[in-house]
Enzyme design. Structure first.
Site, PDB file in Angstrom:
ATOM      1  CD  GLU A   1      -3.000  -1.124   0.495  1.00 51.71           C
ATOM      2  OE1 GLU A   1      -3.247  -0.103  -0.205  1.00 51.71           O
ATOM      3  OE2 GLU A   1      -3.675  -2.169   0.436  1.00 51.71           O
ATOM      4  CB  THR A   2       1.505   4.113  -1.942  1.00 46.75           C
ATOM      5  OG1 THR A   2       2.650   3.308  -2.269  1.00 46.75           O
ATOM      6  CG2 THR A   2       1.942   5.564  -1.850  1.00 46.75           C
TER       7      THR A   2
END
Length: 263
Positions: free
Chosen positions: A46-47
């Site tokens: 995830e970002t």
């Protein structure tokens, strides 16, 4: 144009443990294609992108190939960045997200996230589920993910799933879970989400919204210790609060960087 990027290891007390998430604090939103491209470039599970909104922040999460509506470890990472850099000394922060308002509060060195409970329901398993996992679970539940419940932690630890077959299933991913070993954890888990370009997530916060109601009812206790059996591993302490679930863990900063966009 340059933006700041911080990489935070979550659900761990030590760098290079737990689940890494990238966090990009922004003044205003980038266009969606750019945020997705940055997430693909980072190639982490995830970002997170965050923008000041009112007294808190707007927060969005991207895997390498898709935006998601709920993410635990990247929310923990975003809160860590707020507490350590953006608003040092603050005791809580709220995020406006696709899953509504989420809050994170300090509790000593731990950060406690407040998420909606999302109980899963018993459902007949498709034949491909056991085939993909290479083992037949004792029970199966369905919510956002298929949840395969095994009899002991060793079975979960020993899984070597067929990632291609997992992508044929009609849910976001597959959670494998079992009772924990005495004195170590109340339950253990692993999470596979190859559809989202995450073959195995190192430590997963959002699936606790379904696991905590299940294990709280099964074990007859509200407060639960969970351990994720990935290669990096991670721990969290969760609590069943009825319509809400709390998920607590620690985080450490791994890296600060600058992303340069455009010529």
């Amino acid at each position: 144009m340059t933006i700041k990027l911080l990489q935070v290891d979550t659900f761990t007390e030590t760098v290079l443990g737990g689940n890494p998430a990238a966090v990009c604090p922004l003044d205003t939103w980038l266009d969606e294609a750019t945020m997705q491209a940055i997430a693909a470039e980072n190639n982490l599970s995830e970002t997170a992108f965050m923008v000041p909104e009112g007294e808190g922040y707007g927060l969005r999460w991207f895997t390498p190939n898709v935006e998601v509506d709920l993410c635990g470890h990247a929310t923990l990472a975003a809160a860590f960045v707020v507490f350590e850099q953006l608003r040092p000394g603050s005791e809580s922060v709220s995020f406006e997200t696709l899953s509504g308002r989420l809050t994170v509060a300090r509790d000593g060195e731990a950060l406690v996230m407040d998420f909606p409970a999302q109980p899963a329901q018993p459902e007949p398993a498709p034949a491909a589920l056991a085939q993909a996992l290479g083992a037949t679970p004792a029970d199966v539940l369905a919510g956002a993910d298929w949840i395969a419940v095994f009899e002991d932690a060793a079975q979960v630890a020993g899984l070597s799933p067929d990632q291609t077959m997992l992508t044929t299933l009609d849910r976001r991913g597959v959670v494998a879970t079992a009772p924990g070993d005495a004195g170590d954890a109340d339950y253990v888990l692993r999470f596979f989400a190859p559809k989202n370009a995450v073959p195995e997530d190192p430590v997963t916060g959002n699936v606790q919204t379904a696991l905590v109601p299940y294990w709280a009812a099964r074990l007859g206790k509200k407060r639960l210790a969970a351990r994720q059996l990935s290669a990096r591993g991670g721990r969290m302490v969760c609590e069943d609060r009825g319509t809400r679930v709390s998920i607590a863990g620690r985080a450490v900063l791994y890296m600060e960087a600058t992303v340069t966009l455009g010529a």
